[in-house]
Design a protein around this motif. Structure first.
Motif, PDB file in Angstrom:
ATOM      1  N   TYR A   9     -12.191   4.048  10.936  1.00  0.00           N
ATOM      2  CA  TYR A   9     -13.212   3.056  10.590  1.00  0.00           C
ATOM      3  C   TYR A   9     -13.044   2.612   9.131  1.00  0.00           C
ATOM      4  O   TYR A   9     -12.808   3.434   8.254  1.00  0.00           O
ATOM      5  CB  TYR A   9     -14.607   3.633  10.821  1.00  0.00           C
ATOM      6  N   GLN A  10     -13.186   1.317   8.920  1.00  0.00           N
ATOM      7  CA  GLN A  10     -12.947   0.751   7.589  1.00  0.00           C
ATOM      8  C   GLN A  10     -14.226   0.531   6.787  1.00  0.00           C
ATOM      9  O   GLN A  10     -14.218   0.567   5.562  1.00  0.00           O
ATOM     10  CB  GLN A  10     -12.199  -0.588   7.722  1.00  0.00           C
ATOM     11  N   ARG A  11     -15.336   0.275   7.484  1.00  0.00           N
ATOM     12  CA  ARG A  11     -16.610   0.061   6.798  1.00  0.00           C
ATOM     13  C   ARG A  11     -17.713   0.721   7.631  1.00  0.00           C
ATOM     14  O   ARG A  11     -17.868   0.424   8.819  1.00  0.00           O
ATOM     15  CB  ARG A  11     -16.889  -1.434   6.615  1.00  0.00           C
ATOM     16  N   ILE A  33     -13.087   4.341   1.940  1.00  0.00           N
ATOM     17  CA  ILE A  33     -13.776   3.713   3.064  1.00  0.00           C
ATOM     18  C   ILE A  33     -14.956   2.894   2.528  1.00  0.00           C
ATOM     19  O   ILE A  33     -15.712   3.368   1.673  1.00  0.00           O
ATOM     20  CB  ILE A  33     -14.301   4.771   4.062  1.00  0.00           C
ATOM     21  N   GLY A  34     -15.127   1.690   3.012  1.00  0.00           N
ATOM     22  CA  GLY A  34     -16.272   0.875   2.620  1.00  0.00           C
ATOM     23  C   GLY A  34     -17.566   1.465   3.162  1.00  0.00           C
ATOM     24  O   GLY A  34     -17.624   1.878   4.318  1.00  0.00           O
ATOM     25  N   ASP A  73     -18.057  -1.106  11.267  1.00  0.00           N
ATOM     26  CA  ASP A  73     -17.444  -0.749  12.551  1.00  0.00           C
ATOM     27  C   ASP A  73     -17.841   0.640  13.036  1.00  0.00           C
ATOM     28  O   ASP A  73     -17.308   1.130  14.035  1.00  0.00           O
ATOM     29  CB  ASP A  73     -15.916  -0.887  12.503  1.00  0.00           C
TER      30      ASP A  73
END
Length: 448
Positions: A9-11, A33-34, A73
């Motif tokens: 997961y990026q954000r 990670i955002g 996400d």
């Protein structure tokens, strides 16, 4: 310091601040990670809010705007936040993964995990296992529902170190890849139905502890619990039963006044320091884990011969003029209080009451034969009064503070009696935590 590996997961939205939310926000930020954080009840001037904002992380408090789900996400939520929460419902509608922070353990590559869950006895069993590992000089860390943020512990673990983690059903609902090498299922009773709604949903949450296990892993389970026996049937892991009632051919069990593992005597039950017949189940589970890990009988004997319990769980406080005072503030349901009462043959003055979750206390009545007095407080005092009268308790008092409760209990008691705080209810009507309630009891006993 360990780093997240292949985190998909990026954000991420962190829903709920407190101890674990703050730790996870910082951890994900460190790993690139955002992150955005949302909390309904934390004030703007809270120190955790300031710390996170100083890192450049966005924090929204005091409301749940649906816009916080834009461009995320995944959601990592505080375990206590119900799935009826407006943001959780919207996230589910958007097919976003809803995780709890223990899922992060899987992405640190920590594969030596002992996970303990059940309706009662988790903290005692977790602590016992940890003490056995420590006495055996096996590197291990405590984590999870026992008070240590699991992902934060995982980030700092050394190679070959083991994690001993207490797991609630709330935490287990939010996992996908998490897998303990040794899973422990202590018992299953109707609990937290205000959260899970049905016993089936609660049971399914508990079963998540072994859903990813393989035949190389172990599942230690209570063979005396019919629901547990049914639950473990589909498990792929190696089953290791424990039983207080039956003499098994494998696993941990009682025979001729002693604890056995497989066909080997481990120690005499009379040499165990921890009081309460119910604690024998916790002890058997801990012995099974210790033997799987190759820990010697001498080490097990040393721990069980000296371990007298954890704070707020049948914790001996003090003897006051012949009265023995016990703090069982962690008994937040009827089952836990029933077990506490069954631990004593002496007359008991029971201090009980707390948050009203809508239930009556009829199930407590068969366990109150040695209760000669009750001192009640909180939202459930009238309901507990009805149960006390049905059990023919001689004297029942209702008070408003813990100090009053302890003073009344002392006045009702005689030399040789037990003064027992075992509330059978959560603490949130009068206290922030069961620990705060238990500490108030301890302070009041010392004032006697």
């Amino acid at each position: 310091m360990n780093e997240l590996k292949a985190f998909p997961y990026q954000r991420v939205l962190i829903l709920g601040l407190a101890k674990s939310g703050t730790a996870v926000a910082k951890l994900l930020h460190r790993n690139g990670i955002g992150v955005i954080v949302n909390d309904l009840k934390t004030p703007e001037d809270d120190d955790n809010v300031r710390q996170i904002r100083d890192l450049g992380i966005g924090v929204i408090v005091g409301e749940h705007p649906l816009s916080v789900l834009d461009d995320v996400d995944a959601v990592i939520k505080n375990p206590g936040i119900p799935y009826e929460n407006v943001l959780i419902k919207e996230a589910l509608h958007k097919d976003l993964p809803i995780l709890t922070e223990i899922e992060l353990i899987a992405y640190f590559g920590i594969d030596q995990v002992v996970g303990i869950t059940g309706s009662n006895g988790k903290t005692t069993t977790t602590t016992l296992i940890y003490e056995m590992f420590k006495r055996a000089e096996l590197p291990a860390s405590l984590a999870g529902n026992i008070g240590h943020v699991a992902s934060e512990v995982a980030e700092g673990m050394e190679e070959n170190e083991k994690m001993i983690i207490e797991l609630s059903s709330f935490q287990l609902l939010g996992v996908d890849r998490f897998k303990p090498r040794i899973a422990v299922l202590l018992n299953l009773f109707e609990a937290h139905l205000d959260y899970h709604h049905t016993i089936e949903h609660y049971q399914n949450a508990k079963a998540t502890i072994f859903k990813n296990q393989t035949e190389q892993d172990y599942l230690v389970y209570n063979a005396d619990d019919p629901r547990i026996k049914q639950m473990v049937k589909p498990a792929a892991s190696t089953l290791v039963p424990f039983s207080r009632e039956a003499q098994l051919t494998t696993g941990a069990y009682c025979k001729d006044g002693a604890i056995y593992f497989k066909q080997e005597k481990v120690m005499d039950i009379d040499a165990i320091a921890l009081v309460g017949a119910h604690n024998l189940e916790n002890i058997l589970a801990a012995v099974a884990v210790a033997k799987i890990e190759g820990i010697s009988n001498l080490t097990i004997q040393a721990v069980l011969g000296s371990f007298t319990g954890v704070s707020h769980r049948l914790q001996f406080v003090e003897e006051v003029n012949g009265r023995l005072c016990y703090n069982d503030s962690k008994a937040t349901n009827i089952l836990a209080t029933s077990k506490a009462l069954n631990a004593f043959s002496q007359p008991v003055i029971l201090l009980a009451g707390g948050l009203d979750r809508g239930n009556e206390f009829d199930e407590l009545i068969p366990h109150m034969s040695n209760v000669k007095g009750m001192v009640l407080f909180g939202e459930t005092s009238e309901k507990l009064t009805r149960a006390g009268k049905a059990a023919d308790v001689e004297q029942i008092q209702i008070v408003t503070t813990m100090e009053e409760a302890v003073q009344q209990a002392y006045q009702l008691s005689e030399k040789g009696d037990i003064i027992l705080l075992s509330p059978a209810c959560a603490s949130w009507d009068q206290y922030k935590t069961f620990e705060e309630r238990g500490n108030m009891f301890i302070d009041s006993v010392h004032k006697l």
